[in-house]
Design a protein around this motif. Structure first.
Motif, PDB file in Angstrom:
ATOM      1  N   HIS A  88      42.664  48.024  10.222  1.00 21.09           N
ATOM      2  CA  HIS A  88      41.216  48.208  10.356  1.00 21.09           C
ATOM      3  C   HIS A  88      40.928  49.160  11.500  1.00 21.09           C
ATOM      4  CE1 HIS A  88      39.965  44.253   8.128  1.00 21.09           C
ATOM      5  NE2 HIS A  88      40.284  45.238   7.301  1.00 21.09           N
ATOM      6  N   ARG A  89      39.677  49.593  11.578  1.00 19.20           N
ATOM      7  CA  ARG A  89      39.228  50.541  12.597  1.00 19.20           C
ATOM      8  C   ARG A  89      38.696  49.810  13.833  1.00 19.20           C
ATOM      9  NH1 ARG A  89      38.515  55.620  11.709  1.00 19.20           N
ATOM     10  NH2 ARG A  89      38.283  55.334   9.460  1.00 19.20           N
ATOM     11  N   ILE A  90      38.996  50.347  15.010  1.00 17.54           N
ATOM     12  CA  ILE A  90      38.448  49.791  16.248  1.00 17.54           C
ATOM     13  C   ILE A  90      36.991  50.225  16.360  1.00 17.54           C
ATOM     14  CG2 ILE A  90      38.546  49.857  18.779  1.00 17.54           C
ATOM     15  CD1 ILE A  90      41.580  50.342  18.541  1.00 17.54           C
ATOM     16  N   VAL A  91      36.101  49.243  16.498  1.00 24.17           N
ATOM     17  CA  VAL A  91      34.677  49.550  16.653  1.00 24.17           C
ATOM     18  C   VAL A  91      34.207  49.332  18.092  1.00 24.17           C
ATOM     19  CG1 VAL A  91      34.070  49.182  14.238  1.00 24.17           C
ATOM     20  CG2 VAL A  91      33.998  47.249  15.821  1.00 24.17           C
ATOM     21  N   LYS A  92      35.035  48.619  18.881  1.00 20.10           N
ATOM     22  CA  LYS A  92      34.663  48.360  20.274  1.00 20.10           C
ATOM     23  C   LYS A  92      35.917  47.994  21.059  1.00 20.10           C
ATOM     24  CE  LYS A  92      31.648  45.389  23.033  1.00 20.10           C
ATOM     25  NZ  LYS A  92      30.746  44.230  22.974  1.00 20.10           N
ATOM     26  N   VAL A  93      36.055  48.553  22.255  1.00 22.35           N
ATOM     27  CA  VAL A  93      37.156  48.220  23.151  1.00 22.35           C
ATOM     28  C   VAL A  93      36.623  47.236  24.193  1.00 22.35           C
ATOM     29  CG1 VAL A  93      38.823  49.120  24.818  1.00 22.35           C
ATOM     30  CG2 VAL A  93      38.201  50.491  22.825  1.00 22.35           C
ATOM     31  N   THR A  94      37.348  46.111  24.377  1.00 15.49           N
ATOM     32  CA  THR A  94      36.945  45.108  25.366  1.00 15.49           C
ATOM     33  C   THR A  94      38.042  44.966  26.418  1.00 15.49           C
ATOM     34  OG1 THR A  94      37.948  43.208  24.261  1.00 15.49           O
ATOM     35  CG2 THR A  94      35.732  43.860  23.514  1.00 15.49           C
ATOM     36  N   LYS A  95      37.812  44.116  27.411  1.00 16.13           N
ATOM     37  CA  LYS A  95      38.810  43.885  28.463  1.00 16.13           C
ATOM     38  C   LYS A  95      40.071  43.229  27.912  1.00 16.13           C
ATOM     39  CE  LYS A  95      35.616  43.555  32.306  1.00 16.13           C
ATOM     40  NZ  LYS A  95      35.093  42.723  33.384  1.00 16.13           N
ATOM     41  N   THR A  96      39.921  42.375  26.904  1.00  8.15           N
ATOM     42  CA  THR A  96      41.068  41.618  26.391  1.00  8.15           C
ATOM     43  C   THR A  96      41.678  42.201  25.122  1.00  8.15           C
ATOM     44  OG1 THR A  96      39.602  40.167  25.135  1.00  8.15           O
ATOM     45  CG2 THR A  96      40.214  39.460  27.358  1.00  8.15           C
ATOM     46  N   GLY A  97      40.975  43.106  24.458  1.00  5.60           N
ATOM     47  CA  GLY A  97      41.498  43.635  23.207  1.00  5.60           C
ATOM     48  C   GLY A  97      40.542  44.585  22.527  1.00  5.60           C
ATOM     49  N   TYR A  98      40.508  44.478  21.213  1.00  4.03           N
ATOM     50  CA  TYR A  98      39.747  45.418  20.409  1.00  4.03           C
ATOM     51  C   TYR A  98      38.977  44.667  19.327  1.00  4.03           C
ATOM     52  CZ  TYR A  98      43.365  48.186  22.590  1.00  4.03           C
ATOM     53  OH  TYR A  98      44.210  48.734  23.507  1.00  4.03           O
ATOM     54  N   GLU A  99      37.717  45.048  19.156  1.00  3.30           N
ATOM     55  CA  GLU A  99      36.961  44.515  18.026  1.00  3.30           C
ATOM     56  C   GLU A  99      37.195  45.487  16.877  1.00  3.30           C
ATOM     57  OE1 GLU A  99      32.444  43.329  16.630  1.00  3.30           O
ATOM     58  OE2 GLU A  99      32.836  43.703  18.753  1.00  3.30           O
ATOM     59  N   THR A 100      37.628  44.949  15.740  1.00  4.44           N
ATOM     60  CA  THR A 100      37.962  45.798  14.598  1.00  4.44           C
ATOM     61  C   THR A 100      37.126  45.404  13.389  1.00  4.44           C
ATOM     62  OG1 THR A 100      39.734  44.345  13.859  1.00  4.44           O
ATOM     63  CG2 THR A 100      40.348  46.119  15.376  1.00  4.44           C
ATOM     64  N   LYS A 101      37.044  46.349  12.452  1.00  2.00           N
ATOM     65  CA  LYS A 101      36.308  46.106  11.212  1.00  2.00           C
ATOM     66  C   LYS A 101      36.844  47.056  10.157  1.00  2.00           C
ATOM     67  CE  LYS A 101      31.879  47.569  10.319  1.00  2.00           C
ATOM     68  NZ  LYS A 101      31.958  48.088   8.992  1.00  2.00           N
ATOM     69  N   GLY A 102      36.974  46.549   8.951  1.00  2.00           N
ATOM     70  CA  GLY A 102      37.330  47.421   7.843  1.00  2.00           C
ATOM     71  C   GLY A 102      36.151  48.317   7.509  1.00  2.00           C
ATOM     72  N   ASP A 103      36.423  49.572   7.148  1.00  2.00           N
ATOM     73  CA  ASP A 103      35.342  50.517   6.841  1.00  2.00           C
ATOM     74  C   ASP A 103      34.433  50.012   5.728  1.00  2.00           C
ATOM     75  OD1 ASP A 103      36.449  52.116   8.775  1.00  2.00           O
ATOM     76  OD2 ASP A 103      37.221  53.643   7.384  1.00  2.00           O
ATOM     77  N   ALA A 104      34.977  49.268   4.788  1.00  4.08           N
ATOM     78  CA  ALA A 104      34.192  48.768   3.657  1.00  4.08           C
ATOM     79  C   ALA A 104      33.645  47.363   3.906  1.00  4.08           C
ATOM     80  CB  ALA A 104      35.051  48.776   2.388  1.00  4.08           C
TER      81      ALA A 104
END
Length: 171
Positions: A88-104
């Motif tokens: 999936h794509r990273i939509v937000k970088v945080t202190k502990t990791g990455y928020e991800t979401k599939g494009d669809a």
């Protein structure tokens, strides 16, 4: 022409041996080592099994992943999923990791902790996943071995068939 056929035979054999060796190594690491996503020299590959990244990455595409020191918003990453690796794509970088979401997808996956990330997708090869999945099966591996034998024995088969039919004509 004969030299070209010999070189082509060697090239095909080397490719088939490499594919066979990588398949055996991947299966061994998965089954014996218990790793969900085997990585070799920082590289790994996965076959996409859902449409969550369409239209950019489709079902049956093969993604090649490379481990990075740092990831940023917009990067497509492969990470440890609940049952299978997920891309999936990273939509937000945080202190502990990455928020991800599939494009669809309409909703995000939540925060993916850094240790769960295998790497960034550096290459997407359309439809090759079907072939890769087949080659990992026992029938696929037997097919590879059969092709190797065929490549090396084809010249002998031609000579043997010629001798066979020549003997039949003499009878």
């Amino acid at each position: 022409m004969k030299k070209f056929k010999q070189i082509l035979g060697w090239v095909v054999t080397i490719i088939l041996c490499t594919v066979l060796g990588l398949n055996i190594a991947t299966i061994a690491v998965r089954e014996i080592g218990g790793q969900q996503f085997p990585m070799f020299a920082g590289y790994g590959q996965a076959v996409v099994v859902s449409g969550s990244m369409e239209p950019n990455i489709k079902i049956h595409d093969l993604v090649v992943v490379h481990a990075q020191n740092k990831y940023q918003k917009g990067d497509v990453i492969t990470f440890e999923g609940s049952r299978n690796p997920t891309t999936h794509r990273i939509v937000k970088v945080t202190k502990t990791g990455y928020e991800t979401k599939g494009d669809a997808n309409n909703v995000s996956d939540g925060i993916i902790e850094r240790p769960r990330v295998y790497g960034k997708v550096i290459m997407n090869i359309p439809y090759v996943g079907c072939v890769q999945e087949f080659l990992r099966t026992p029938l696929g591996m037997v097919t590879i071995i059969g092709l190797m034998v065929l490549v090396w024995e084809a010249p002998n088969l031609k000579t043997g068939m010629h001798r066979f039919f020549k003997k039949e004509e003499q009878k």
